[in-house]
Enzyme design. Structure first.
Site, PDB file in Angstrom:
ATOM      1  N   GLY A  16     -22.850   8.876 -14.147  1.00 14.95           N
ATOM      2  CA  GLY A  16     -24.119   8.329 -14.620  1.00 14.95           C
ATOM      3  C   GLY A  16     -25.274   8.906 -13.816  1.00 14.95           C
ATOM      4  O   GLY A  16     -25.159   9.070 -12.604  1.00 14.95           O
ATOM      5  N   ARG A  78     -19.440  12.323 -17.964  1.00 20.01           N
ATOM      6  CA  ARG A  78     -18.450  11.504 -17.256  1.00 20.01           C
ATOM      7  C   ARG A  78     -17.062  12.138 -17.324  1.00 20.01           C
ATOM      8  O   ARG A  78     -16.051  11.448 -17.362  1.00 20.01           O
ATOM      9  CB  ARG A  78     -18.452  10.085 -17.822  1.00 20.01           C
ATOM     10  CG  ARG A  78     -19.691   9.278 -17.449  1.00 20.01           C
ATOM     11  CD  ARG A  78     -19.385   7.812 -17.375  1.00 20.01           C
ATOM     12  NE  ARG A  78     -20.551   7.024 -17.026  1.00 20.01           N
ATOM     13  CZ  ARG A  78     -20.855   6.654 -15.787  1.00 20.01           C
ATOM     14  NH1 ARG A  78     -20.091   7.019 -14.786  1.00 20.01           N
ATOM     15  NH2 ARG A  78     -21.918   5.916 -15.568  1.00 20.01           N
ATOM     16  N   GLY A 117     -21.103   9.817  -7.949  1.00 17.48           N
ATOM     17  CA  GLY A 117     -20.637   8.550  -7.392  1.00 17.48           C
ATOM     18  C   GLY A 117     -19.168   8.606  -6.983  1.00 17.48           C
ATOM     19  O   GLY A 117     -18.639   9.671  -6.654  1.00 17.48           O
ATOM     20  N   ASP A 142     -25.685   2.012  -7.937  1.00 18.15           N
ATOM     21  CA  ASP A 142     -24.837   0.869  -7.573  1.00 18.15           C
ATOM     22  C   ASP A 142     -24.643   0.717  -6.061  1.00 18.15           C
ATOM     23  O   ASP A 142     -24.184  -0.337  -5.602  1.00 18.15           O
ATOM     24  CB  ASP A 142     -23.460   0.990  -8.235  1.00 18.15           C
ATOM     25  CG  ASP A 142     -23.536   0.932  -9.752  1.00 18.15           C
ATOM     26  OD1 ASP A 142     -24.505   0.347 -10.259  1.00 18.15           O
ATOM     27  OD2 ASP A 142     -22.636   1.477 -10.406  1.00 18.15           O
ATOM     28  N   ARG A 280     -33.051 -18.017 -21.610  1.00 20.24           N
ATOM     29  CA  ARG A 280     -33.279 -16.755 -22.310  1.00 20.24           C
ATOM     30  C   ARG A 280     -32.682 -15.629 -21.469  1.00 20.24           C
ATOM     31  O   ARG A 280     -32.573 -15.737 -20.250  1.00 20.24           O
ATOM     32  CB  ARG A 280     -34.777 -16.484 -22.482  1.00 20.24           C
ATOM     33  CG  ARG A 280     -35.441 -17.382 -23.498  1.00 20.24           C
ATOM     34  CD  ARG A 280     -35.049 -16.991 -24.926  1.00 20.24           C
ATOM     35  NE  ARG A 280     -35.814 -17.719 -25.914  1.00 20.24           N
ATOM     36  CZ  ARG A 280     -35.534 -18.918 -26.385  1.00 20.24           C
ATOM     37  NH1 ARG A 280     -34.465 -19.571 -25.924  1.00 20.24           N
ATOM     38  NH2 ARG A 280     -36.282 -19.503 -27.306  1.00 20.24           N
ATOM     39  N   LEU A 287     -32.928   1.082 -18.116  1.00 24.97           N
ATOM     40  CA  LEU A 287     -34.241   1.191 -17.474  1.00 24.97           C
ATOM     41  C   LEU A 287     -34.077   1.362 -15.970  1.00 24.97           C
ATOM     42  O   LEU A 287     -34.918   1.955 -15.303  1.00 24.97           O
ATOM     43  CB  LEU A 287     -35.061  -0.081 -17.739  1.00 24.97           C
ATOM     44  CG  LEU A 287     -35.606  -0.250 -19.148  1.00 24.97           C
ATOM     45  CD1 LEU A 287     -36.220  -1.622 -19.322  1.00 24.97           C
ATOM     46  CD2 LEU A 287     -36.646   0.834 -19.421  1.00 24.97           C
ATOM     47  N   ARG A 289     -31.928   3.123 -14.458  1.00 19.02           N
ATOM     48  CA  ARG A 289     -31.502   4.466 -14.068  1.00 19.02           C
ATOM     49  C   ARG A 289     -32.523   5.543 -14.387  1.00 19.02           C
ATOM     50  O   ARG A 289     -32.469   6.642 -13.828  1.00 19.02           O
ATOM     51  CB  ARG A 289     -30.193   4.824 -14.793  1.00 19.02           C
ATOM     52  CG  ARG A 289     -29.025   4.168 -14.186  1.00 19.02           C
ATOM     53  CD  ARG A 289     -27.676   4.776 -14.432  1.00 19.02           C
ATOM     54  NE  ARG A 289     -27.449   5.659 -15.526  1.00 19.02           N
ATOM     55  CZ  ARG A 289     -26.316   5.668 -16.242  1.00 19.02           C
ATOM     56  NH1 ARG A 289     -25.379   4.767 -15.969  1.00 19.02           N
ATOM     57  NH2 ARG A 289     -26.126   6.539 -17.177  1.00 19.02           N
TER      58      ARG A 289
HETATM   59  O1  F6P Z   1     -23.936   4.610 -12.521  1.00 20.06           O
HETATM   60  C1  F6P Z   1     -23.254   3.408 -12.476  1.00 20.06           C
HETATM   61  C2  F6P Z   1     -23.639   2.559 -13.622  1.00 20.06           C
HETATM   62  O2  F6P Z   1     -25.013   2.471 -13.587  1.00 20.06           O
HETATM   63  C3  F6P Z   1     -23.016   1.168 -13.671  1.00 20.06           C
HETATM   64  O3  F6P Z   1     -23.708   0.175 -12.977  1.00 20.06           O
HETATM   65  C4  F6P Z   1     -22.940   0.912 -15.139  1.00 20.06           C
HETATM   66  O4  F6P Z   1     -21.974  -0.014 -15.450  1.00 20.06           O
HETATM   67  C5  F6P Z   1     -22.589   2.257 -15.657  1.00 20.06           C
HETATM   68  O5  F6P Z   1     -23.254   3.172 -14.828  1.00 20.06           O
HETATM   69  C6  F6P Z   1     -22.867   2.472 -17.100  1.00 20.06           C
HETATM   70  O6  F6P Z   1     -23.128   3.824 -17.368  1.00 20.06           O
HETATM   71  P1  F6P Z   1     -22.700   4.662 -18.654  1.00 20.06           P
HETATM   72  O7  F6P Z   1     -22.955   3.813 -19.845  1.00 20.06           O
HETATM   73  O8  F6P Z   1     -23.565   5.855 -18.568  1.00 20.06           O
HETATM   74  O9  F6P Z   1     -21.259   4.989 -18.510  1.00 20.06           O
END
Ligand code: F6P
Length: 362
Positions: A16, A78, A117, A142, A280, A287, A289
């Site tokens: 990510g 990924r 990561g 994270d 709510r 947002l 990231r």
């Molecule tokens: O980069 C880690 C993270 O931001 C997590 O907190 C989140 O669950 C995940 O990425 C989701 O990312 P994606 O939808 O890009 O796999």
């Protein structure tokens, strides 16, 4: 150190994205090129670029004006080469790892710098076991990478989440509501804990501390009794109840698959049922990231990048650059691979949150 014009390094960003990636790329590449005379090849879209042999020689002009830019100029994916069977055409086909090794050799790389990561650095470690020279950099919003006090990207996401909580306060107060905000973090609660403390969350739920809805309801009802007309509940996307914590992996997965909406919605429903207070939900999502990195992340990423370039000039491979007690150090990748840095239950931020009256759900 002498300029070693003969060295060639590859650089990729994987997993990510996170704010600060471009500052880190710039830090690695400028130092490698200008200080050590190392040629830098940018690999496109993470490990996938190595599998597909998709790369380009990076030119000095490419690093102008990217410090403030979010995302990554190299693209990301990924891709998990050690798990991915898609590249194996037949039983004897090369497979993703073999294709990576082939491209590494073809590009004549002396080293590959991987920015990412846990998954990225674990893959980096496994590739180093296959004979590749790897240097890792810790990137993630994270903040859950082992052996480093902090990762770049975290402070930007923290700033975004805190601002969101600040904004929710006013609308929560106008409507006398409970505002639930769901923050990223599947396995570790750093972002929810820190933003919860920074934004003054009344309840903060993190994956490390399973919650009891009765305790949350009691806390929220006490607030009403003491004259507070609204409440803010910060929920990590990986938060779980005490009942769920007792389930085995399979049963937990099943329960989550049957859950309607994400955890923030469930917590809001549970609060409404238990207290009668109107709730709510805001899911902050991507947002956190996207967009411009804050100064702290740019500075940290630049320092990590320049340190990585020095390590590669010295042939100090098989390590991830890390921040430990305010020193930038190289940590063997084997200490990072397959691990996650969760919030320790005796961490001072948990104590701080409790001391200022935050309910941690237990
Ligand atoms: O980069 C880690 C993270 O931001 C997590 O907190 C989140 O669950 C995940 O990425 C989701 O990312 P994606 O939808 O890009 O796999």
């Amino acid at each position: 150190m002498e300029k070693s014009v003969t060295q060639i390094c590859g650089i990729l960003t994987s997993g990510g994205d996170a704010p600060g990636l471009n500052a880190a790329i710039r830090g690695v590449a400028r130092t490698a090129m200008d200080v050590y005379g190392i040629k830098v090849i940018g690999i496109e879209n993470g490990y996938r670029g190595l599998i597909e042999d998709d790369s380009r020689v990076l030119e000095p002009w490419e690093f102008s004006g990217i410090l403030a830019r979010g995302g990554t100029i190299l693209g990301t994916s990924r891709e998990k080469p050690f798990k991915d069977k898609n590249w194996q055409n037949d039983e004897n086909g090369p497979g993703a790892v073999e294709l990576i090794k082939k491209t590494y050799k073809k590009l004549n790389l002396d080293c590959l710098v991987v920015l990412g990561g846990n998954g990225t650095n674990t893959t980096g470690y496994l590739l180093s076991q296959e004979g590749l020279n790897i240097i890792g950099l810790p990137k993630t919003i994270d903040n859950d990478i082992a052996e480093t006090d902090i990762t770049f990207g975290f402070h930007t996401a923290l700033t975004v989440a805190t601002e969101a909580i600040d904004r929710l306060h006013s609308t929560a107060s106008s409507h006398n509501r409970v505002m639930v905000i769901e923050v990223m973090g599947h396995k570790a609660g750093w972002l929810s804990l820190y933003s919860g403390v920074a934004g003054g969350g009344d309840v903060v739920l993190i994956p490390e501390i399973p919650y009891d809805i009765k305790k949350i309801a009691h806390h929220l009802e006490e607030r009403v009794r003491s004259g507070k007309t609204f409440s803010i509940v910060v929920v990590a996307e990986g938060a779980l109840s005490m009942e769920e914590a007792g389930l085995d992996k399979k049963a937990f997965k099943k329960a989550r698959a049957e859950m309607s909406g994400s955890i923030g919605y469930r917590v809001a429903r549970e609060i409404e049922e238990a207290t009668g207070q109107e709730a709510r939900v805001t899911v902050l999502g991507y947002l956190q990231r996207g967009g411009t990195p804050v100064a702290y992340d740019r500075v940290l990423a630049s320092q990590f990048g320049t340190a990585a370039a020095t390590m590669l000039a010295q042939g100090d491979y098989g390590k991830m650059v890390a921040l430990q007690d305010n020193n930038i150090v190289g940590v063997p990748l084997e200490l990072i691979a397959h691990r996650i840095k969760r919030v320790p239950l005796d961490h001072r931020m948990i104590a701080t949150a409790r001391a200022v009256g935050t309910c941690m759900g237990d």
